[in-house]
Design a protein around this motif. Structure first.
Motif, PDB file in Angstrom:
ATOM      1  N   MET A 169     -31.833 -19.084  34.208  1.00 16.70           N
ATOM      2  CA  MET A 169     -32.067 -20.150  33.597  1.00 16.70           C
ATOM      3  C   MET A 169     -30.961 -20.237  33.340  1.00 16.70           C
ATOM      4  SD  MET A 169     -34.363 -21.149  30.326  1.00 16.70           S
ATOM      5  CE  MET A 169     -34.194 -20.275  29.461  1.00 16.70           C
ATOM      6  N   THR A 170     -29.518 -19.981  32.720  1.00 14.52           N
ATOM      7  CA  THR A 170     -28.409 -20.306  32.245  1.00 14.52           C
ATOM      8  C   THR A 170     -28.161 -20.368  33.511  1.00 14.52           C
ATOM      9  OG1 THR A 170     -28.595 -19.047  30.402  1.00 14.52           O
ATOM     10  CG2 THR A 170     -26.419 -19.649  31.205  1.00 14.52           C
ATOM     11  N   GLY A 171     -27.991 -19.799  34.597  1.00 14.76           N
ATOM     12  CA  GLY A 171     -26.941 -20.504  35.410  1.00 14.76           C
ATOM     13  C   GLY A 171     -27.381 -21.723  36.199  1.00 14.76           C
ATOM     14  N   VAL A 172     -28.993 -21.698  36.335  1.00 17.34           N
ATOM     15  CA  VAL A 172     -29.175 -23.088  37.123  1.00 17.34           C
ATOM     16  C   VAL A 172     -28.487 -24.624  36.245  1.00 17.34           C
ATOM     17  CG1 VAL A 172     -31.116 -24.968  37.068  1.00 17.34           C
ATOM     18  CG2 VAL A 172     -31.231 -22.387  38.104  1.00 17.34           C
ATOM     19  N   ALA A 173     -29.452 -24.198  35.046  1.00 17.89           N
ATOM     20  CA  ALA A 173     -28.526 -25.189  33.580  1.00 17.89           C
ATOM     21  C   ALA A 173     -27.138 -25.432  33.801  1.00 17.89           C
ATOM     22  CB  ALA A 173     -28.923 -24.457  32.315  1.00 17.89           C
ATOM     23  N   CYS A 174     -26.280 -24.270  34.537  1.00 20.42           N
ATOM     24  CA  CYS A 174     -25.214 -24.700  34.003  1.00 20.42           C
ATOM     25  C   CYS A 174     -24.503 -25.170  35.754  1.00 20.42           C
ATOM     26  CB  CYS A 174     -24.005 -23.404  34.161  1.00 20.42           C
ATOM     27  SG  CYS A 174     -22.259 -23.735  34.175  1.00 20.42           S
ATOM     28  N   GLY A 175     -25.068 -24.868  36.547  1.00 21.09           N
ATOM     29  CA  GLY A 175     -25.711 -25.738  38.172  1.00 21.09           C
ATOM     30  C   GLY A 175     -25.042 -27.377  38.246  1.00 21.09           C
ATOM     31  N   ILE A 176     -26.391 -27.594  37.206  1.00 21.98           N
ATOM     32  CA  ILE A 176     -26.713 -28.822  36.916  1.00 21.98           C
ATOM     33  C   ILE A 176     -25.746 -30.157  36.131  1.00 21.98           C
ATOM     34  CG2 ILE A 176     -28.446 -30.278  35.748  1.00 21.98           C
ATOM     35  CD1 ILE A 176     -30.458 -27.985  36.150  1.00 21.98           C
TER      36      ILE A 176
ATOM     37  N   SER B 210     -27.800 -31.143  31.004  1.00 17.37           N
ATOM     38  CA  SER B 210     -28.566 -29.111  31.210  1.00 17.37           C
ATOM     39  C   SER B 210     -29.392 -29.035  30.442  1.00 17.37           C
ATOM     40  CB  SER B 210     -28.329 -28.993  32.245  1.00 17.37           C
ATOM     41  OG  SER B 210     -28.889 -27.903  32.307  1.00 17.37           O
ATOM     42  N   VAL B 211     -30.342 -29.532  29.500  1.00 19.85           N
ATOM     43  CA  VAL B 211     -31.091 -28.914  28.809  1.00 19.85           C
ATOM     44  C   VAL B 211     -32.304 -27.672  28.634  1.00 19.85           C
ATOM     45  CG1 VAL B 211     -32.266 -29.009  26.275  1.00 19.85           C
ATOM     46  CG2 VAL B 211     -31.166 -31.285  27.438  1.00 19.85           C
ATOM     47  N   THR B 212     -32.332 -26.638  27.883  1.00 24.55           N
ATOM     48  CA  THR B 212     -32.431 -25.390  28.239  1.00 24.55           C
ATOM     49  C   THR B 212     -32.865 -24.832  26.843  1.00 24.55           C
ATOM     50  OG1 THR B 212     -32.608 -23.305  29.450  1.00 24.55           O
ATOM     51  CG2 THR B 212     -30.460 -23.679  28.439  1.00 24.55           C
ATOM     52  N   TYR B 213     -33.791 -23.421  27.478  1.00 26.43           N
ATOM     53  CA  TYR B 213     -34.747 -23.823  25.547  1.00 26.43           C
ATOM     54  C   TYR B 213     -34.213 -22.049  26.082  1.00 26.43           C
ATOM     55  CZ  TYR B 213     -39.841 -22.601  27.063  1.00 26.43           C
ATOM     56  OH  TYR B 213     -40.853 -21.632  27.288  1.00 26.43           O
ATOM     57  N   SER B 214     -34.951 -21.403  25.084  1.00 24.12           N
ATOM     58  CA  SER B 214     -35.414 -19.741  24.783  1.00 24.12           C
ATOM     59  C   SER B 214     -35.555 -19.312  24.033  1.00 24.12           C
ATOM     60  CB  SER B 214     -33.815 -18.763  26.172  1.00 24.12           C
ATOM     61  OG  SER B 214     -34.060 -17.542  25.526  1.00 24.12           O
ATOM     62  N   ILE B 215     -35.961 -17.921  23.821  1.00 24.87           N
ATOM     63  CA  ILE B 215     -36.267 -16.998  22.524  1.00 24.87           C
ATOM     64  C   ILE B 215     -34.779 -16.870  22.238  1.00 24.87           C
ATOM     65  CG2 ILE B 215     -37.681 -15.381  21.572  1.00 24.87           C
ATOM     66  CD1 ILE B 215     -39.511 -15.681  23.936  1.00 24.87           C
ATOM     67  N   ALA B 216     -34.857 -16.570  20.524  1.00 27.21           N
ATOM     68  CA  ALA B 216     -33.690 -16.124  20.357  1.00 27.21           C
ATOM     69  C   ALA B 216     -32.786 -15.020  20.653  1.00 27.21           C
ATOM     70  CB  ALA B 216     -33.437 -16.689  19.300  1.00 27.21           C
ATOM     71  N   ASN B 217     -33.893 -14.005  20.808  1.00 24.74           N
ATOM     72  CA  ASN B 217     -32.756 -12.979  21.598  1.00 24.74           C
ATOM     73  C   ASN B 217     -32.328 -13.071  22.726  1.00 24.74           C
ATOM     74  OD1 ASN B 217     -35.739 -12.080  22.460  1.00 24.74           O
ATOM     75  ND2 ASN B 217     -35.252 -10.271  21.918  1.00 24.74           N
ATOM     76  N   PHE B 218     -33.368 -13.685  23.438  1.00 29.16           N
ATOM     77  CA  PHE B 218     -32.857 -13.625  25.094  1.00 29.16           C
ATOM     78  C   PHE B 218     -30.813 -14.683  25.128  1.00 29.16           C
ATOM     79  CE2 PHE B 218     -37.060 -13.359  25.754  1.00 29.16           C
ATOM     80  CZ  PHE B 218     -37.339 -12.192  26.182  1.00 29.16           C
ATOM     81  N   PRO B 219     -30.396 -16.099  24.628  1.00 27.78           N
ATOM     82  CA  PRO B 219     -30.055 -15.537  25.207  1.00 27.78           C
ATOM     83  C   PRO B 219     -28.172 -14.762  24.652  1.00 27.78           C
ATOM     84  CG  PRO B 219     -30.243 -17.236  23.206  1.00 27.78           C
ATOM     85  CD  PRO B 219     -31.290 -16.922  24.010  1.00 27.78           C
ATOM     86  N   THR B 220     -28.520 -14.423  23.395  1.00 28.30           N
ATOM     87  CA  THR B 220     -27.510 -13.789  23.211  1.00 28.30           C
ATOM     88  C   THR B 220     -27.674 -12.111  23.004  1.00 28.30           C
ATOM     89  OG1 THR B 220     -28.741 -12.967  21.137  1.00 28.30           O
ATOM     90  CG2 THR B 220     -27.618 -15.228  20.658  1.00 28.30           C
ATOM     91  N   LEU B 221     -28.469 -12.278  23.284  1.00 31.21           N
ATOM     92  CA  LEU B 221     -28.080 -10.934  24.159  1.00 31.21           C
ATOM     93  C   LEU B 221     -28.313 -10.041  25.865  1.00 31.21           C
ATOM     94  CD1 LEU B 221     -31.166  -9.048  21.421  1.00 31.21           C
ATOM     95  CD2 LEU B 221     -28.730  -8.491  21.918  1.00 31.21           C
ATOM     96  N   ARG B 222     -29.004 -11.412  26.500  1.00 30.79           N
ATOM     97  CA  ARG B 222     -29.927 -11.018  27.983  1.00 30.79           C
ATOM     98  C   ARG B 222     -28.435 -11.588  28.501  1.00 30.79           C
ATOM     99  NH1 ARG B 222     -34.467  -8.930  25.909  1.00 30.79           N
ATOM    100  NH2 ARG B 222     -35.210  -7.307  26.395  1.00 30.79           N
ATOM    101  N   CYS B 223     -28.350 -13.027  28.425  1.00 29.17           N
ATOM    102  CA  CYS B 223     -27.273 -13.836  29.261  1.00 29.17           C
ATOM    103  C   CYS B 223     -26.011 -14.143  28.707  1.00 29.17           C
ATOM    104  CB  CYS B 223     -27.941 -14.979  29.687  1.00 29.17           C
ATOM    105  SG  CYS B 223     -28.813 -16.081  28.588  1.00 29.17           S
ATOM    106  N   LEU B 224     -25.160 -13.339  27.615  1.00 31.06           N
ATOM    107  CA  LEU B 224     -25.113 -14.020  26.643  1.00 31.06           C
ATOM    108  C   LEU B 224     -23.646 -14.192  27.376  1.00 31.06           C
ATOM    109  CD1 LEU B 224     -23.217 -14.077  23.783  1.00 31.06           C
ATOM    110  CD2 LEU B 224     -23.146 -12.134  23.634  1.00 31.06           C
ATOM    111  N   GLU B 225     -22.968 -13.304  28.207  1.00 32.36           N
ATOM    112  CA  GLU B 225     -21.834 -13.283  29.157  1.00 32.36           C
ATOM    113  C   GLU B 225     -22.154 -14.271  29.770  1.00 32.36           C
ATOM    114  OE1 GLU B 225     -19.136 -10.123  32.763  1.00 32.36           O
ATOM    115  OE2 GLU B 225     -21.149  -9.660  31.533  1.00 32.36           O
ATOM    116  N   GLN B 226     -22.834 -14.826  30.945  1.00 31.73           N
ATOM    117  CA  GLN B 226     -23.570 -15.663  31.631  1.00 31.73           C
ATOM    118  C   GLN B 226     -22.998 -17.014  30.717  1.00 31.73           C
ATOM    119  OE1 GLN B 226     -27.025 -16.412  33.506  1.00 31.73           O
ATOM    120  NE2 GLN B 226     -25.958 -17.230  35.483  1.00 31.73           N
ATOM    121  N   ILE B 227     -23.868 -16.910  29.471  1.00 32.01           N
ATOM    122  CA  ILE B 227     -23.181 -17.919  28.086  1.00 32.01           C
ATOM    123  C   ILE B 227     -21.807 -18.500  28.202  1.00 32.01           C
ATOM    124  CG2 ILE B 227     -23.908 -19.237  26.300  1.00 32.01           C
ATOM    125  CD1 ILE B 227     -26.441 -18.064  26.325  1.00 32.01           C
ATOM    126  N   ARG B 228     -20.743 -17.216  28.222  1.00 32.99           N
ATOM    127  CA  ARG B 228     -19.731 -17.765  27.605  1.00 32.99           C
ATOM    128  C   ARG B 228     -19.255 -17.976  29.089  1.00 32.99           C
ATOM    129  NH1 ARG B 228     -17.918 -11.713  26.619  1.00 32.99           N
ATOM    130  NH2 ARG B 228     -17.435 -12.603  28.783  1.00 32.99           N
TER     131      ARG B 228
END
Length: 170
Positions: free
Chosen positions: A1-8, A15-33
Motif C-alpha cells: 500500500m505504501t509503495g503504491v501511494a508513493c508511486g501515485i 496520495s492518502v492512505t491509512y493503516s492500523i498504527a502498528n503496521f506503518p511503524t513495524l512492517r513498512c517503516l523502511e518503505q515509508i522512510r
C-alpha cells in the motif's frame, strides 16, 4: 500500500492512505522512510488504533511507539488531534502540506464537540493554549488533552494553577 501511494505521489498526485498504527511503524517503516520521506513525497498516512490495545485483535495490534517512530522520519509531519473537530482541521492541514504527513486518528468515539462550519489549515507546529495557569504547564498530544484538562482541574482544587497546552504536532 505504501509503495503504491508513493508511486501515485511521485507522479504529482496527492496520495492518502491509512493503516492500523502498528503496521506503518513495524512492517513498512523502511518503505515509508526510503520511498516516501527521503523523496519528500506527497503521501498522507492516516494512522488508526494507536494505543495499548486494539479491540478484539488484542496485543498483536498494540501500538504505543507509532508517534515516536513516525516523528523521527525525515520530512514527516506528525499530528494528533484532541477531538473530532480538530481532526477535520488536521486532515485539511495534511492535504494542503506538500510533503509527507501522518495524522493519528483518535481511537474510540468522539467527544461530541461542535464542528466548525469550515475547515481551516493549522499552521505546522502551532500549539493551542487550552487553559491558562501560572505554576505548572501540562503539555498534551491528541486526545490526552482532555485528560490533561481534568488533571489541571484537580490540581486547581489543590490550589495549584496549571496551564494546559494542546501540542497538536509531535
Amino acid at each position: 500500500m505504501t509503495g503504491v501511494a508513493c508511486g501515485i505521489a511521485m507522479e504529482g498526485n496527492l496520495s492518502v492512505t491509512y493503516s492500523i498504527a502498528n503496521f506503518p511503524t513495524l512492517r513498512c517503516l523502511e518503505q515509508i522512510r526510503n520511498d516516501v520521506c527521503y523523496h519528500n513525497a506527497n503521501v498522507k498516512i492516516v494512522i488508526i488504533g494507536g494505543g495499548l490495545a486494539y479491540g478484539p485483535l488484542g496485543v498483536s495490534h498494540q501500538a504505543t511507539e507509532d508517534i515516536a517512530i513516525m516523528r523521527a522520519l525525515p520530512n514527516m509531519i506528525v499530528m494528533a488531534p484532541k477531538d473530532e473537530n480538530e481532526l477535520r482541521h488536521m486532515l485539511k492541514t495534511a492535504i494542503e502540506h506538500s510533503g509527507p504527513a501522518a495524522v493519528r486518528y483518535p481511537r474510540g468515539n468522539g467527544f461530541g464537540v461542535s464542528l466548525d462550519a469550515e475547515c481551516k489549515t493549522i499552521p505546522i507546529g502551532e500549539c493551542e493554549l487550552l487553559r491558562d495557569g501560572d505554576q505548572v504547564v501540562v503539555l498534551a498530544l491528541g486526545t490526552l488533552a482532555h485528560v490533561a484538562l481534568e488533571a489541571a482541574h484537580a490540581l486547581g482544587v489543590e490550589g495549584i494553577s496549571a496551564a494546559v497546552v494542546n501540542a497538536r504536532f509531535a
